[in-house]
Every structure is written in C-alpha cells, then in structure tokens.
Design an enzyme around this catalytic site. Sequence first.
Site, PDB file in Angstrom:
ATOM      1  CE  LYS A   1      -4.359  -1.678   1.851  1.00  0.00           C
ATOM      2  NZ  LYS A   1      -5.427  -1.499   2.823  1.00  0.00           N
TER       3      LYS A   1
ATOM      4  CE  LYS B   1      -8.735  -9.543  -2.843  1.00  0.00           C
ATOM      5  NZ  LYS B   1      -8.567  -9.604  -1.423  1.00  0.00           N
TER       6      LYS B   1
ATOM      7  CE  LYS C   1     -13.836  -3.837  -0.453  1.00  0.00           C
ATOM      8  NZ  LYS C   1     -14.515  -4.413   0.681  1.00  0.00           N
TER       9      LYS C   1
HETATM   10  P1  AMP Z   1     -11.489  -7.041   1.369  1.00  0.00           P
HETATM   11  O1  AMP Z   1     -12.675  -6.770   0.506  1.00  0.00           O
HETATM   12  O2  AMP Z   1     -10.241  -7.229   0.558  1.00  0.00           O
HETATM   13  O3  AMP Z   1     -11.362  -6.102   2.536  1.00  0.00           O
HETATM   14  O4  AMP Z   1     -11.744  -8.464   2.018  1.00  0.00           O
HETATM   15  C1  AMP Z   1     -12.771  -8.746   2.925  1.00  0.00           C
HETATM   16  C2  AMP Z   1     -12.945 -10.246   3.044  1.00  0.00           C
HETATM   17  O5  AMP Z   1     -13.433 -10.794   1.812  1.00  0.00           O
HETATM   18  C3  AMP Z   1     -11.651 -11.006   3.349  1.00  0.00           C
HETATM   19  O6  AMP Z   1     -11.918 -12.110   4.189  1.00  0.00           O
HETATM   20  C4  AMP Z   1     -11.197 -11.462   1.986  1.00  0.00           C
HETATM   21  O7  AMP Z   1     -10.383 -12.584   2.020  1.00  0.00           O
HETATM   22  C5  AMP Z   1     -12.518 -11.770   1.296  1.00  0.00           C
HETATM   23  N1  AMP Z   1     -12.357 -11.573  -0.145  1.00  0.00           N
HETATM   24  C6  AMP Z   1     -12.123 -10.400  -0.779  1.00  0.00           C
HETATM   25  N2  AMP Z   1     -12.028 -10.571  -2.103  1.00  0.00           N
HETATM   26  C7  AMP Z   1     -12.186 -11.904  -2.336  1.00  0.00           C
HETATM   27  C8  AMP Z   1     -12.170 -12.728  -3.498  1.00  0.00           C
HETATM   28  N3  AMP Z   1     -11.984 -12.228  -4.720  1.00  0.00           N
HETATM   29  N4  AMP Z   1     -12.374 -14.055  -3.353  1.00  0.00           N
HETATM   30  C9  AMP Z   1     -12.584 -14.585  -2.116  1.00  0.00           C
HETATM   31  N5  AMP Z   1     -12.601 -13.863  -0.984  1.00  0.00           N
HETATM   32  C10 AMP Z   1     -12.403 -12.546  -1.073  1.00  0.00           C
END
Ligand code: AMP
Length: 341
Positions: free
Chosen positions: A123, A205, A208
């Site tokens: 970051k 991955k 958002k």
């Molecule tokens: P984040 O949106 O990156 O803050 O992630 C929030 C939660 O959602 C965490 O537990 C991540 O591991 C899960 N997560 C985010 N993006 C993915 C994805 N593409 N596939 C599976 N899990 C995800």
Amino acid sequence: MQSQKEVKKTRTLVSGIQPTGKLTLGNYIGALRQFVKLQDELEDTELFIFIADLHAITTPQDRVELRKNIRSVAALYLACGLDPAKVNLFIQSEVIEHTMLSYIMESTAYVGEMERMTQYKDKKGKQMEGIRTSLLTYPALMAADILLYDAHIVPIGDDQKQHLELTRNLATRFNSLYGETFVVPEGFYPETGARIKSLTEPDKKMSKSDENQKSYILLLDDLAIIRNKIKSAVTDSDTKIKYDLKKKAGISNLLTIYASLTDLSIKEIEKKYENSNYATFKSDLAEIVVDSIRPIQKRYFEIINDIKLDQILTEGAERARFVAQRKMQKVYKKIGLGRIK
Ligand code: AMP
Ligand code: TRP
C-alpha cells in the site's frame, strides 16, 4: 437472548470487514457466506463480527461515503443471512476498547515487525506521499480487535495471514511479559477454490478497488448488469469447459463460482457441460449468480432504512462493550496502569 448467548458459549470467533467501497461476489463467497455457515455450525462459539471503520481511515475516506458504506455493509451482512440472534454485529468505532487495546498492542509490538508487513509495503508503494501512521500500525489495531474478545478462531482471507501471525506473536509476547492474559487465536481459511478472480483478468483477485467495473460483480449491481458481466467474462479460445488454472484461468474461475453457489463439485459441473459450449455455460452461470443475489438484494432494501438495523447494531455494540471492558480492566491491571481498584 443476549444472556443465553453468554451462558452456553465457551469459544469465541471474531472477524471484521472494512467498509471501503462496495461488497463483491468475491466477498460474498470468500467471507460473508462463510460467516453464515459458521454461525450455524459452531454452536459452542460466540461470534463477534464488526464493521472495521477505524481500519478504513488508514487511507483517506470521504465522510459521507464512509457513513453510507458502514451502514450498507452492515445491512449486507444481514441480507446475506447473518442472524443477529446468533451473532453480535457491531461497528468497531462504537466500542472504544478497540482503540485502547490497540495502543497497548503498539506498546507490545516492535517497529520492525510492522514495517515487515507485506500489505503495508504494497500500500505504501502505491501511495507516494501522505502515508498515514495508522497504515503502519494497522496490525496493532487488528490484533486488538481479535484479542479483546479472546478469539479462538478468526476467519480471514489469505491476505490477512501475516497479520494474524503477528497477532499470535503479540498475544504470546504479552502473556510472557505480564502473565497469562490473552487466548492465542487460530486463523480459519475458507476451503480452497474460494478465491474468486477478476472476470476480465482472471490471474488477479476479484477486487472492489479494480478500475475496470466489468472485472467484478457487486452484490448491489443491477441484475441485468450482473448477467452481462458474466456473459462477457474473459475466457480462452478453446471450447472445453475444463478446470485448468494455468491454461484456462477464466473458465476455471467461472467453474469455481458455479461450484461455490451450487451443491455441485467442479468435476460434476465439467461432466454436466461435457458436450456444451461456453455460451450455454455462461448463460446458466449468469442465472445461478442472479438467483443467489436476488434474495440478498431484496432483504437488503428491506433493512437498509429500517430502525431494526440500528437496534441490531446497538445491541451488538453493547454486548461487545461488556466483554471488552472486562478485558481492558484485566490488561491495565496486568501492566500496572492507573490506580489499584
Ligand atoms: P477485502 O474486501 O479485501 O477487505 O476483504 C474482505 C474479506 O473478503 C476477506 O476475508 C477477503 O479474504 C474476502 N475476499 C475479498 N475478495 C475476495 C475474493 N476475490 N475471493 C474470495 N474472498 C475474497
Ligand atoms: N484487516 C481485515 C481486512 O482487511 C479486516 C479486519 C480488521 C479483521 N480487524 C479484523 C479481520 C479482525 C479479522 C479479525 O480484511
């Protein structure tokens, strides 16, 4: 209902989600749905799930957007099936003890440990100036979130593994410095295959924060848009619907989504579409995704402006505060802060 929870539960689960931006299908499959499963499976466990709004301000946020996102994420949790009778759902900043223990964790951790965190380095690398101190100390807050409730189990994505390891080290270090105080938590990682990839660049991955809106599906996307995004997902020039992460990353990702949202295994889906083509497969998958998301949206719009949502968050914070206050008293006493009570 709250006191019943207190009596029977001998273990604790903690997890948080940042209210930055909107939630995707990846969040649903990788995190939200896991919580719903766990709330039903772990009968001896009290669940604390919170909206990590303090974590969000490690990078700049718009005030109006942040407020909106906090509420929206909370409503989406409930819309995805989180049951307030089984889970304490609350907003992190409403339980001041998170901030208090965070400082104690900063006073347990070494600067070198924080600087080694890969998420911080990533970051920091993306942002040239104005890097906030809290971006560096973020794992101390995350450790506080977890240790405050004596969590035994912490469901997280792989990207949070390093932060959990640090949390375990801090718990152990604190315990050996001041005497047994914290439970050393275990990470819980969803089954393999639950990592959903971008629809346009299937090596990345689904996120958002991606600039390309076609790369992700938002839980609150219009259903027609969702269908289109699935149908225009990047696939290879072959025609076989076969799971092969290296050669067919796009189709493999779609198979993973299909399997995650149905009771079918990837093998069974491959068999089902043995003599089929990508267009048919994608069109079926589009309906499966839409059928999963439609009821979530319906519940979301019912709850987002309902006072019930506020009641749930208030009760969640009250229960969290009760547990957290007791823990903080113990922590202060162990360290020797303040006066003897
Ligand atoms: P984040 O949106 O990156 O803050 O992630 C929030 C939660 O959602 C965490 O537990 C991540 O591991 C899960 N997560 C985010 N993006 C993915 C994805 N593409 N596939 C599976 N899990 C995800
Ligand atoms: N840092 C986590 C993320 O970005 C969110 C989070 C904050 C969290 N505190 C937590 C997750 C405590 C589990 C436990 O996804």
